[in-house]
Design a protein around this motif. Structure first.
Motif, PDB file in Angstrom:
ATOM      1  N   HIS A 185      30.763 175.774  29.454  1.00 19.43           N
ATOM      2  CA  HIS A 185      30.466 174.440  28.947  1.00 19.43           C
ATOM      3  C   HIS A 185      29.876 174.586  27.546  1.00 19.43           C
ATOM      4  CE1 HIS A 185      30.900 172.614  32.997  1.00 19.43           C
ATOM      5  NE2 HIS A 185      30.458 173.786  33.402  1.00 19.43           N
ATOM      6  N   ASP A 186      30.446 173.865  26.597  1.00 20.37           N
ATOM      7  CA  ASP A 186      29.930 173.915  25.235  1.00 20.37           C
ATOM      8  C   ASP A 186      28.566 173.241  25.161  1.00 20.37           C
ATOM      9  OD1 ASP A 186      32.183 175.199  24.269  1.00 20.37           O
ATOM     10  OD2 ASP A 186      33.209 173.318  23.760  1.00 20.37           O
ATOM     11  N   ILE A 187      27.638 173.888  24.457  1.00 21.64           N
ATOM     12  CA  ILE A 187      26.327 173.317  24.159  1.00 21.64           C
ATOM     13  C   ILE A 187      26.090 173.505  22.663  1.00 21.64           C
ATOM     14  CG2 ILE A 187      25.411 173.813  26.467  1.00 21.64           C
ATOM     15  CD1 ILE A 187      23.905 176.184  25.201  1.00 21.64           C
ATOM     16  N   PRO A 188      25.119 172.831  22.070  1.00 18.69           N
ATOM     17  CA  PRO A 188      24.883 173.009  20.634  1.00 18.69           C
ATOM     18  C   PRO A 188      24.646 174.476  20.263  1.00 18.69           C
ATOM     19  CG  PRO A 188      23.709 171.087  21.425  1.00 18.69           C
ATOM     20  CD  PRO A 188      24.254 171.783  22.633  1.00 18.69           C
ATOM     21  N   PHE A 189      25.536 175.000  19.433  1.00 15.57           N
ATOM     22  CA  PHE A 189      25.422 176.350  18.892  1.00 15.57           C
ATOM     23  C   PHE A 189      25.508 177.442  19.960  1.00 15.57           C
ATOM     24  CE2 PHE A 189      23.266 173.448  16.015  1.00 15.57           C
ATOM     25  CZ  PHE A 189      23.949 173.693  14.827  1.00 15.57           C
ATOM     26  N   GLY A 190      26.216 177.153  21.032  1.00 15.11           N
ATOM     27  CA  GLY A 190      26.360 178.180  22.056  1.00 15.11           C
ATOM     28  C   GLY A 190      27.225 177.711  23.209  1.00 15.11           C
ATOM     29  N   THR A 191      27.183 178.492  24.286  1.00 13.12           N
ATOM     30  CA  THR A 191      27.972 178.211  25.485  1.00 13.12           C
ATOM     31  C   THR A 191      27.103 178.418  26.711  1.00 13.12           C
ATOM     32  OG1 THR A 191      29.984 179.024  24.403  1.00 13.12           O
ATOM     33  CG2 THR A 191      30.041 178.822  26.801  1.00 13.12           C
TER      34      THR A 191
END
Length: 261
Positions: A185-191
């Motif tokens: 799942h994509d999250i701000p500036f990461g996964t």
């Protein structure tokens, strides 16, 4: 001669943050989730003996779907019971999501036919803020497809000696793993990578051993085939690193007749 009526039994669906606890099971010198729930119950029923749970989570492990049962000396409306317990549990990070009246033969552990676990891993460079203590963080990218390929090799009936703690008290290392999904799942500036596992029962440290090994696959240090090699070795020394507990959640317990539906 009179006969004693059975004490009414209740099932409790429990949510908790495991960070301040030594685990589920009551201990003499360290706080536990079991102790917190039992102390709240004794505020309502001083005669309470003890409660039984579907599974024992380790120190630092969380739950969104732990299940326990208790026998009380009087009948309670289940909603009022959960509300009263939540009042007495404050300020501990433990909540009763729901209470339900069950048969006196119903048992949180013995009546269960499956357990479901979730492990949260976050891959990003910046430190965790909102999820600190609630997920395992690595700072390098991971190949999710490779991790799923490695997870697929663990499905089914196996001798999981490689992936259980040397302190595991289970009678046999042979278990059946019914589901092992790896989702990104994509999250701000990461996964955020979520590992979903389902089985009738698990060995001590089995999930954390799986995830630590699959992280090596995702980073490229291992191949999916190396997971099979480790599994077939039936040797704890063949396991990858055991990941920390803070990303692990007991997410649910399955029953043939779910008392909370």
């Amino acid at each position: 001669m009179g006969y004693l009526l059975p004490m009414p039994r209740y099932a409790l669906l429990i949510d908790y943050n495991g960070a301040p606890f030594s685990g589920w099971q009551r201990q003499k010198s360290h706080p536990s989730v079991q102790q917190a729930v039992e102390e709240a119950l004794r505020r309502l029923d001083p005669a309470l003996d003890h409660i039984g749970a579907a599974g024992r989570t380790d120190a630092g492990v969380h739950a969104t779907g732990q299940v326990a049962h208790c026998d009380l000396t009087r009948d309670w409306d289940p909603f009022r019971l959960s509300e009263a317990l939540n009042y007495h549990l404050k300020p501990a990070p433990v909540a009763i999501l729901k209470a339900a009246r069950v048969a006196d033969t119903w048992h949180a552990r013995h009546s269960a036919h499956e357990r479901r676990y979730l492990f949260r891993l976050i891959a990003r460079r910046a430190p965790l803020v909102h999820d600190a203590g609630l997920a395992w963080q690595v700072t390098h990218p991971l190949d999710v497809a490779a991790m799923q390929a490695g997870a697929d090799r663990l499905l089914g009936l196996h001798d999981f000696t490689t992936f259980r703690s040397t302190m595991c008290q289970a009678a046999s290392p042979v278990k059946t793993l019914d589901e092992f999904r790896v989702e990104a799942h994509d999250i701000p500036f990461g996964t955020e990578i979520r590992f979903h596992l389902r089985a009738r029962s698990f060995l001590h440290n089995q999930v954390r051993s799986f995830v630590g090994t699959l992280e090596r696959v995702g980073s490229g240090a291992w191949t999916p085939a190396d997971v099979t090699t480790a599994l077939q070795a039936r040797d704890r020394a063949a396991c990858g690193p055991v990941c920390p507990p803070q990303g692990l959640y007991l997410a649910g317990v399955g029953y043939a007749d779910d008392p909370f539906l």
